[in-house]
Every structure is written in C-alpha cells, then in structure tokens.
Design a protein around this motif. Structure first.
Motif, PDB file in Angstrom:
ATOM      1  N   PHE A   7       7.307   0.688   4.000  1.00 59.21           N
ATOM      2  CA  PHE A   7       6.734   1.982   4.372  1.00 59.21           C
ATOM      3  C   PHE A   7       5.313   2.122   3.832  1.00 59.21           C
ATOM      4  CE2 PHE A   7       5.911   6.408   3.029  1.00 59.21           C
ATOM      5  CZ  PHE A   7       5.784   6.992   4.289  1.00 59.21           C
ATOM      6  N   LEU A   8       5.136   1.849   2.535  1.00 61.85           N
ATOM      7  CA  LEU A   8       3.836   2.086   1.899  1.00 61.85           C
ATOM      8  C   LEU A   8       2.725   1.202   2.459  1.00 61.85           C
ATOM      9  CD1 LEU A   8       5.034   2.538  -1.790  1.00 61.85           C
ATOM     10  CD2 LEU A   8       4.288   4.324  -0.196  1.00 61.85           C
ATOM     11  N   LYS A  16      -4.083   6.577   1.069  1.00 58.21           N
ATOM     12  CA  LYS A  16      -3.538   5.280   1.502  1.00 58.21           C
ATOM     13  C   LYS A  16      -3.771   4.175   0.478  1.00 58.21           C
ATOM     14  CE  LYS A  16      -3.394   1.989   5.257  1.00 58.21           C
ATOM     15  NZ  LYS A  16      -2.505   2.087   6.370  1.00 58.21           N
ATOM     16  N   PRO A  17      -4.968   4.038  -0.124  1.00 56.76           N
ATOM     17  CA  PRO A  17      -5.158   2.968  -1.127  1.00 56.76           C
ATOM     18  C   PRO A  17      -4.230   3.137  -2.342  1.00 56.76           C
ATOM     19  CG  PRO A  17      -7.285   3.824  -0.410  1.00 56.76           C
ATOM     20  CD  PRO A  17      -6.238   4.725   0.176  1.00 56.76           C
ATOM     21  N   PHE A  18      -4.004   4.360  -2.769  1.00 50.90           N
ATOM     22  CA  PHE A  18      -3.095   4.601  -3.888  1.00 50.90           C
ATOM     23  C   PHE A  18      -1.685   4.146  -3.544  1.00 50.90           C
ATOM     24  CE2 PHE A  18       0.226   7.433  -5.529  1.00 50.90           C
ATOM     25  CZ  PHE A  18       0.179   7.080  -6.873  1.00 50.90           C
ATOM     26  N   ALA A  75      -1.318   0.478  -3.439  1.00 52.70           N
ATOM     27  CA  ALA A  75      -1.370  -0.119  -4.777  1.00 52.70           C
ATOM     28  C   ALA A  75      -0.033  -0.023  -5.512  1.00 52.70           C
ATOM     29  CB  ALA A  75      -2.460   0.556  -5.612  1.00 52.70           C
ATOM     30  N   ILE A  76       0.767   0.989  -5.223  1.00 55.90           N
ATOM     31  CA  ILE A  76       2.045   1.115  -5.940  1.00 55.90           C
ATOM     32  C   ILE A  76       3.192   0.391  -5.232  1.00 55.90           C
ATOM     33  CG2 ILE A  76       1.385   3.284  -7.063  1.00 55.90           C
ATOM     34  CD1 ILE A  76       3.280   4.724  -5.089  1.00 55.90           C
ATOM     35  N   ALA A  77       2.941  -0.131  -4.039  1.00 53.95           N
ATOM     36  CA  ALA A  77       3.976  -0.873  -3.311  1.00 53.95           C
ATOM     37  C   ALA A  77       4.280  -2.180  -4.033  1.00 53.95           C
ATOM     38  CB  ALA A  77       3.510  -1.145  -1.882  1.00 53.95           C
ATOM     39  N   LEU A  90       2.647  13.409   1.408  1.00 48.82           N
ATOM     40  CA  LEU A  90       1.230  13.065   1.217  1.00 48.82           C
ATOM     41  C   LEU A  90       0.907  11.676   1.760  1.00 48.82           C
ATOM     42  CD1 LEU A  90       0.642  14.538  -2.347  1.00 48.82           C
ATOM     43  CD2 LEU A  90      -0.160  15.450  -0.144  1.00 48.82           C
ATOM     44  N   ALA A  91       1.868  10.758   1.703  1.00 49.91           N
ATOM     45  CA  ALA A  91       1.636   9.408   2.239  1.00 49.91           C
ATOM     46  C   ALA A  91       1.407   9.462   3.744  1.00 49.91           C
ATOM     47  CB  ALA A  91       2.814   8.494   1.907  1.00 49.91           C
TER      48      ALA A  91
END
Length: 193
Positions: free
Chosen positions: A77-78, A88-90, A93-95, A136-137
């Motif tokens: 998903f991310l 989107k960059p955040f 980065a957590i994916a 928010l994503a």
C-alpha cells in the motif's frame, strides 16, 4: 431517544458500572444493542482486512499477494499509486517488513478486541491513529484524490466509530467488557478498559 449521563433510578446499567468509571452509559436497551451492533460491525471491518490480507481471499487482496504467500501488506500500500500528496515520501520511507508486521498485528488485535468488547480504549486510540495515517496517505485533498469527500471519508467514520464504542462502553453489551473490567490487572491499569 437514548439518554446519556442521566440514567433512570431503575437502570441496571448504572448499577453494574465499575466503581470510578465515568457514567458513559446509554440507558435504553435498544441503544445498548445498537451500540453492540456498531461494535461488532466495526471490529469485523478490521478483522476482515487482516484475514483478506493474510490469506488473499480475493476481495482487496488476490491470493498471489497474500501475506502467507510472501505479500507485503503495508509496503504494498505505502509504495502504491494510492499514496499521493505531500506526505508520500514519508509513507514510502516507513514501508518495511516491520511496518507489515505492525500493521497486521494492529488489524488483528483491534478487530478481535473490538469484537470481544475488551480493551476498547487502547483499540480506539491505536485504530484511530491507523485510520488517520491511512486517510493522510491517500491525501483526500485536490484533483487527484480518490475520495469524493475531502473531510469525512470512511477512514474518519471508522475512527469515530471506534471512539464512540470506547466512550460508551459498548463492550458491556453482547461482549466481555464487564468481565474484562473486573480483572485486577485491568483495574490497576485503567487505560486497558
């Protein structure tokens, strides 16, 4: 109409409330049952998402992308085109494999807790944070948004449902809420209610 905070003298709901609990009691039997229905439906939303992503039941997740087949539920998903907007960059980065495990554990734990009617406060907090992150994503603002309503979409409704369920002790009807609140460990750690 459902009465809040002003139970009649004959109300068994207030008599059964744990000492020290706030009087967040809906006093009509119909109101309690509808809250229980909302609780069960909301819990099943989270549990179903876990089951579909784990086993690839073919609804949101095809069998070849199932978690048990090596799929990556949160990473998928991310890192997808569903994630848009300035965050989107955040989210990219957590994916990670850790985000996959945390997401799936959260979906299972929230689903089971809400269905059983236990740990509703922590479920409401964790579930609402998860829903806000997903909201928010998908960045519902602007021309490319998938949502047809930028302010209140299904993520917001799910978060609000979790909050209402916890605030009104919906686990006490057709659930294990009362028994759960009676455990000494829960009595000492009220955040677990």
């Amino acid at each position: 109409m459902t009465a809040l905070h002003t139970p009649p003298a004959h109300s068994t709901e207030l008599a059964n409330a744990a000492e020290g609990d706030e009087a967040h009691i809906v006093t009509t039997p119909g109101g309690r049952r509808w809250l229980a229905v909302l609780r069960l439906a909301t819990g099943f939303i989270f549990l179903w998402a876990f089951l579909d992503k784990t086993f690839g039941l073919g609804y949101a997740t095809p069998p070849e992308r199932a978690w048990i087949s090596g799929g990556t539920p949160s990473q998928g998903f991310l890192n997808s085109d569903s994630v848009i907007g300035p965050l989107k960059p955040f989210f990219a980065a957590i994916a990670s494999p850790v985000s996959d495990v945390l997401f799936m554990v959260a979906m299972l734990a929230i689903g089971l807790a809400v269905i059983l009617g236990v740990g509703l406060r922590i479920s409401a907090v964790v579930g609402s944070l998860l829903m806000i992150a997903m909201y928010l994503a998908e960045w519902p603002f602007g021309a490319n948004a998938a949502s047809t309503n930028p302010l209140v979409d299904y993520h917001v409704i799910y978060a609000l449902s979790l909050i209402v369920i916890a605030a009104l002790a919906a686990g006490d009807t057709w659930g294990f809420g009362r028994r759960w609140k009676a455990f000494p460990f829960v009595q000492r750690n009220r955040w677990l209610v």
